[in-house]
Design an enzyme around this catalytic site. Structure first.
Site, PDB file in Angstrom:
ATOM      1  N   HIS A 151      -6.929  -4.768  22.244  1.00 36.03           N
ATOM      2  CA  HIS A 151      -7.085  -3.656  21.305  1.00 36.03           C
ATOM      3  C   HIS A 151      -6.668  -2.331  21.952  1.00 36.03           C
ATOM      4  CE1 HIS A 151      -9.814  -2.267  17.756  1.00 36.03           C
ATOM      5  NE2 HIS A 151      -8.588  -1.806  17.677  1.00 36.03           N
ATOM      6  N   TYR A 178       2.325  -7.511  16.156  1.00 39.94           N
ATOM      7  CA  TYR A 178       2.763  -6.598  15.077  1.00 39.94           C
ATOM      8  C   TYR A 178       3.616  -5.462  15.633  1.00 39.94           C
ATOM      9  CZ  TYR A 178       2.499  -2.547  11.952  1.00 39.94           C
ATOM     10  OH  TYR A 178       2.808  -1.433  11.203  1.00 39.94           O
ATOM     11  N   THR A 195       5.884   2.698  12.664  1.00 40.96           N
ATOM     12  CA  THR A 195       4.502   3.005  13.026  1.00 40.96           C
ATOM     13  C   THR A 195       4.421   3.647  14.417  1.00 40.96           C
ATOM     14  OG1 THR A 195       2.466   1.887  13.708  1.00 40.96           O
ATOM     15  CG2 THR A 195       4.422   0.563  13.740  1.00 40.96           C
ATOM     16  N   ASP A 196       3.322   4.368  14.664  1.00 43.41           N
ATOM     17  CA  ASP A 196       3.102   4.922  16.010  1.00 43.41           C
ATOM     18  C   ASP A 196       2.664   3.832  16.994  1.00 43.41           C
ATOM     19  OD1 ASP A 196       0.513   4.441  15.074  1.00 43.41           O
ATOM     20  OD2 ASP A 196      -0.241   6.452  15.517  1.00 43.41           O
ATOM     21  N   GLU A 197       2.333   2.637  16.478  1.00 45.53           N
ATOM     22  CA  GLU A 197       1.841   1.582  17.378  1.00 45.53           C
ATOM     23  C   GLU A 197       2.920   1.076  18.332  1.00 45.53           C
ATOM     24  OE1 GLU A 197      -0.876  -1.257  15.742  1.00 45.53           O
ATOM     25  OE2 GLU A 197      -1.391   0.072  14.077  1.00 45.53           O
ATOM     26  N   SER A 200       2.108  -6.288   8.091  1.00 45.86           N
ATOM     27  CA  SER A 200       1.601  -5.014   8.607  1.00 45.86           C
ATOM     28  C   SER A 200       0.226  -5.075   9.264  1.00 45.86           C
ATOM     29  CB  SER A 200       1.536  -4.003   7.453  1.00 45.86           C
ATOM     30  OG  SER A 200       0.489  -4.361   6.553  1.00 45.86           O
ATOM     31  N   LYS A 238       7.610  -4.538  15.132  1.00 44.37           N
ATOM     32  CA  LYS A 238       8.068  -3.265  14.559  1.00 44.37           C
ATOM     33  C   LYS A 238       8.978  -2.543  15.558  1.00 44.37           C
ATOM     34  CE  LYS A 238       7.254  -1.465  11.173  1.00 44.37           C
ATOM     35  NZ  LYS A 238       7.877  -1.517   9.813  1.00 44.37           N
ATOM     36  N   PHE A 286       0.821  -1.223   0.000  1.00 40.19           N
ATOM     37  CA  PHE A 286       0.000   0.000   0.000  1.00 40.19           C
ATOM     38  C   PHE A 286       0.859   1.279   0.000  1.00 40.19           C
ATOM     39  CE2 PHE A 286      -2.242   2.793   3.339  1.00 40.19           C
ATOM     40  CZ  PHE A 286      -2.832   3.608   2.382  1.00 40.19           C
ATOM     41  N   LEU A 331       6.142 -10.039  -2.623  1.00 41.96           N
ATOM     42  CA  LEU A 331       4.783 -10.279  -3.129  1.00 41.96           C
ATOM     43  C   LEU A 331       4.053 -11.289  -2.247  1.00 41.96           C
ATOM     44  CD1 LEU A 331       5.172 -10.148  -7.028  1.00 41.96           C
ATOM     45  CD2 LEU A 331       4.461  -8.335  -5.463  1.00 41.96           C
ATOM     46  N   ASN A 384      -2.449   5.250   7.950  1.00 48.03           N
ATOM     47  CA  ASN A 384      -2.575   5.815   6.613  1.00 48.03           C
ATOM     48  C   ASN A 384      -3.880   5.370   5.967  1.00 48.03           C
ATOM     49  OD1 ASN A 384       0.682   6.098   5.062  1.00 48.03           O
ATOM     50  ND2 ASN A 384       0.178   6.264   7.210  1.00 48.03           N
TER      51      ASN A 384
HETATM   52  P1  NAD Z   1       1.458  -3.613   3.239  1.00 46.00           P
HETATM   53  O1  NAD Z   1       1.168  -4.838   4.021  1.00 46.00           O
HETATM   54  O2  NAD Z   1       0.405  -3.042   2.373  1.00 46.00           O
HETATM   55  O3  NAD Z   1       2.745  -3.851   2.317  1.00 46.00           O
HETATM   56  C1  NAD Z   1       3.882  -4.546   2.749  1.00 46.00           C
HETATM   57  C2  NAD Z   1       4.683  -4.948   1.525  1.00 46.00           C
HETATM   58  O4  NAD Z   1       5.868  -5.606   1.970  1.00 46.00           O
HETATM   59  C3  NAD Z   1       3.949  -5.903   0.606  1.00 46.00           C
HETATM   60  O5  NAD Z   1       4.101  -5.491  -0.735  1.00 46.00           O
HETATM   61  C4  NAD Z   1       4.631  -7.240   0.851  1.00 46.00           C
HETATM   62  O6  NAD Z   1       4.621  -8.089  -0.281  1.00 46.00           O
HETATM   63  C5  NAD Z   1       6.036  -6.782   1.205  1.00 46.00           C
HETATM   64  N1  NAD Z   1       6.754  -7.757   2.033  1.00 46.00           N
HETATM   65  C6  NAD Z   1       6.277  -8.425   3.131  1.00 46.00           C
HETATM   66  N2  NAD Z   1       7.222  -9.236   3.615  1.00 46.00           N
HETATM   67  C7  NAD Z   1       8.332  -9.058   2.833  1.00 46.00           C
HETATM   68  C8  NAD Z   1       9.626  -9.604   2.848  1.00 46.00           C
HETATM   69  N3  NAD Z   1       9.992 -10.512   3.752  1.00 46.00           N
HETATM   70  N4  NAD Z   1      10.515  -9.193   1.895  1.00 46.00           N
HETATM   71  C9  NAD Z   1      10.151  -8.291   0.962  1.00 46.00           C
HETATM   72  N5  NAD Z   1       8.922  -7.747   0.896  1.00 46.00           N
HETATM   73  C10 NAD Z   1       8.024  -8.125   1.825  1.00 46.00           C
HETATM   74  O7  NAD Z   1       1.968  -2.541   4.303  1.00 46.00           O
HETATM   75  P2  NAD Z   1       1.842  -0.951   4.283  1.00 46.00           P
HETATM   76  O8  NAD Z   1       0.574  -0.570   4.933  1.00 46.00           O
HETATM   77  O9  NAD Z   1       2.161  -0.464   2.923  1.00 46.00           O
HETATM   78  O10 NAD Z   1       3.020  -0.585   5.292  1.00 46.00           O
HETATM   79  C11 NAD Z   1       4.355  -0.363   4.813  1.00 46.00           C
HETATM   80  C12 NAD Z   1       5.248  -0.048   5.992  1.00 46.00           C
HETATM   81  O11 NAD Z   1       4.750   1.122   6.667  1.00 46.00           O
HETATM   82  C13 NAD Z   1       5.281  -1.151   7.056  1.00 46.00           C
HETATM   83  O12 NAD Z   1       6.591  -1.239   7.542  1.00 46.00           O
HETATM   84  C14 NAD Z   1       4.341  -0.673   8.144  1.00 46.00           C
HETATM   85  O13 NAD Z   1       4.733  -1.146   9.393  1.00 46.00           O
HETATM   86  C15 NAD Z   1       4.535   0.835   8.039  1.00 46.00           C
HETATM   87  N6  NAD Z   1       3.382   1.656   8.468  1.00 46.00           N
HETATM   88  C16 NAD Z   1       2.132   1.414   7.978  1.00 46.00           C
HETATM   89  C17 NAD Z   1       1.072   2.237   8.348  1.00 46.00           C
HETATM   90  C18 NAD Z   1      -0.328   2.046   7.789  1.00 46.00           C
HETATM   91  O14 NAD Z   1      -1.256   2.719   8.236  1.00 46.00           O
HETATM   92  N7  NAD Z   1      -0.533   1.180   6.812  1.00 46.00           N
HETATM   93  C19 NAD Z   1       1.286   3.283   9.236  1.00 46.00           C
HETATM   94  C20 NAD Z   1       2.578   3.499   9.724  1.00 46.00           C
HETATM   95  C21 NAD Z   1       3.621   2.684   9.311  1.00 46.00           C
END
Ligand code: NAD
Length: 353
Positions: free
Chosen positions: A293, A158, A132-134, A83, A162, A10, A33, A188
Site C-alpha cells: 500500500h 494497476y 493517474t498520479d499513482e 481502475s 497505467k 465514474f 460495460l 477523484n
Molecule cells: P471506472 O472503473 O469507473 O470506469 C472505467 C470505464 O472503462 C468503465 O465504464 C468500463 O466499462 C470501461 N472499460 C473498461 N475496460 C474497457 C475496455 N477494454 N474497453 C472499453 N471500455 C472499457 O474508472 P474511473 O474511476 O472513471 O477512471 C477513468 C480513468 O481515469 C482511468 O483511466 C483511470 O486510470 C483514470 N483515473 C482515475 C482516478 C480516480 O480517482 N478514479 C484518478 C486519476 C485517474
C-alpha cells in the site's frame, strides 16, 4: 464530434454529462460495460441524439477503425481502463489487457485514422490520455508533491499498467508525431462513483449499518479532487494543452484516509442522523492493510494552473458535502449498482483484522 472511451464509468460519465451540458458537439461513447460501466450514469441522456453509445472494447481494432471512419472525431479522450488497485492485486490480467494492450490498439487505430486526415483536420486533431498520479509511486512524509518531472515508480499492478500506457502514448507522439496530451490526476470523488472505492463505500456501508473498513492505521495520505474539477481540467487541456505534454491535476487537498472517513461520518450525522443518536464513526473497523500500500500521494498542480489557467471550483469541504448529499438523494442508483457480483467482491476485498 469527439470520441470518448470508458464514458460509462465514474469519471467518463461525469465528463460526458458535463460536456453535453456545456456544448452541442456530439459524443461517441465507446465502453465495454465491465462491472464498472453503468448506463444508469447516463440515463439523463436517453433520447439525446448528441450522445451515441457503442458497447465495445478499446482492444477491438476493427471496431475502432470502423467508428473512427464513421464518425470522424476531431478528438479522442481515453478514460477506458481497469481502475481499481485492489482488483489489480487479486487479478492483474485484465489490467494488462485493457490498460496496456487496449491502449496500444487504440493508439494504433487512432494513428492510422489521423495519418489519413486532410491537413487542416490533421493539425487540429488531439488524443488525450487520462491517467493517474499513482504512476509516480509513493512519497515520504515530507517530500514535495509530484511534479510532471517526477520519475515513474509504479508499485501496484494497476499503476504499473497505467504507467505503461502513459509511456506508449508518449512514444506514439515522439515516434509517429501523434498529437497527444496526458493528464495525471489525483484521487477523484463525486457522483456516480462505484461503491468499491473509499468514499462511496463508506457512505453506502454507513447507511446500511455495516462496518466502515479502514486499511491498516488509516494514515495513508491521498490528494482529493472533486470529479467535476477533473472534467474541467481535461476540457482545458484538450483546448489549450501543448502537444506531447503531461499535466498533473490535483486539488491541493492532502488528507489521510481516516480523516476522509471521519468527515463522511460527520456529514452523515448531520444530514441523515442514525436513529439511535450515535455517530456513524462508531462503525469504523480497521482491517488488514493492502499489500504494498503506497503511503502518500501528493500532486503539484502548478503547471496546469500557470500555463492553462485552470483552477478547481470546489474546495474539499464543498465537494464532499455535495458528494454525500448526492448519495443520499440517489438511493435508486446505489441500489442498482449493488448487484450480487458487487456484494461478492466487497466481501472478498475486506477481511477484518
Ligand atoms: P471506472 O472503473 O469507473 O470506469 C472505467 C470505464 O472503462 C468503465 O465504464 C468500463 O466499462 C470501461 N472499460 C473498461 N475496460 C474497457 C475496455 N477494454 N474497453 C472499453 N471500455 C472499457 O474508472 P474511473 O474511476 O472513471 O477512471 C477513468 C480513468 O481515469 C482511468 O483511466 C483511470 O486510470 C483514470 N483515473 C482515475 C482516478 C480516480 O480517482 N478514479 C484518478 C486519476 C485517474
Amino acid at each position: 464530434m469527439i470520441l470518448v472511451t470508458g464514458g460509462a464509468g465514474f469519471i467518463g460519465a461525469n465528463f460526458v454529462l458535463d460536456w453535453l451540458a456545456g456544448s452541442n458537439e456530439p459524443v461517441v461513447n465507446l465502453d465495454k460495460l465491465t462491472y464498472a460501466g453503468n448506463l444508469n450514469n447516463l440515463s439523463s441522456l436517453q433520447g439525446d441524439a448528441r450522445h451515441i453509445f457503442v458497447q465495445g472494447d478499446i482492444g477491438d481494432s476493427a471496431l475502432l477503425a470502423q467508428l473512427l471512419a464513421q464518425y470522424q472525431p476531431r478528438a479522442v479522450v481515453n478514460f477506458a481502463a481497469e481502475s481499481h488497485v485492489d482488483r489489480s492485486i487479486h487479478g492483474p490480467e485484465d489490467f494488462i489487457q485493457t490498460n496496456m494492450v487496449g491502449t496500444f490498439r487504440l493508439l494504433e487505430a487512432v494513428r492510422h485514422y489521423w495519418q489519413a486526415l486532410p491537413t487542416d483536420s490533421k493539425a487540429a486533431f488531439r488524443f488525450l490520455h487520462v491517467s493517474t498520479d499513482e504512476v509516480y509511486g509513493t512519497l515520504s512524509k515530507d517530500a514535495p508533491p509530484f511534479t510532471e518531472e517526477h520519475t515513474y515508480e509504479p508499485n501496484s499492478p494497476y499503476s504499473a499498467s497505467k504507467a505503461a500506457s502513459d509511456h506508449l502514448v508518449r512514444a506514439w507522439h515522439h515516434t509517429y508525431g501523434l498529437p497527444v496530451l496526458t493528464t495525471n490526476c489525483s484521487n477523484n470523488y463525486g457522483p456516480y462513483h462505484f461503491p468499491e472505492k473509499l468514499i462511496p463505500l463508506m457512505i453506502v456501508n454507513a447507511l446500511a449499518g455495516k462496518n466502515l473498513p479502514v486499511y491498516g492505521d488509516g494514515m495513508q495520505v491521498r490528494d482529493w479532487l472533486y470529479v467535476k474539477d477533473h472534467c474541467s481540467a481535461i476540457r482545458r487541456v484538450l483546448e489549450a494543452g501543448q502537444l506531447g505534454q503531461t499535466y498533473n491535476v490535483g486539488g491541493w487537498n492532502e488528507k489521510p484516509n481516516i480523516e476522509i472517513v471521519n468527515t463522511v461520518c460527520a456529514l452523515l450525522d448531520e444530514l441523515r442522523p442514525r436513529a439511535d443518536g450515535q455517530s456513524y464513526a462508531s462503525q469504523i473497523t480497521y482491517v488488514q492493510d493492502r499489500p504494498g500500500h503506497d503511503r502518500r500521494y501528493a500532486i503539484d498542480a502548478r503547471k496546469i494552473e500557470r500555463e492553462l489557467g485552470w483552477k478547481p471550483a470546489e474546495t474539499f469541504d464543498t465537494g464532499i458535502r455535495k458528494t454525500v448529499a448526492w448519495y443520499l438523494d440517489n438511493a435508486d442508483w446505489v441500489a442498482n449498482v449493488q448487484t450480487g457480483a458487487y456484494r461478492d467482491w466487497v466481501s472478498k476485498q475486506y477481511t477484518s483484522q
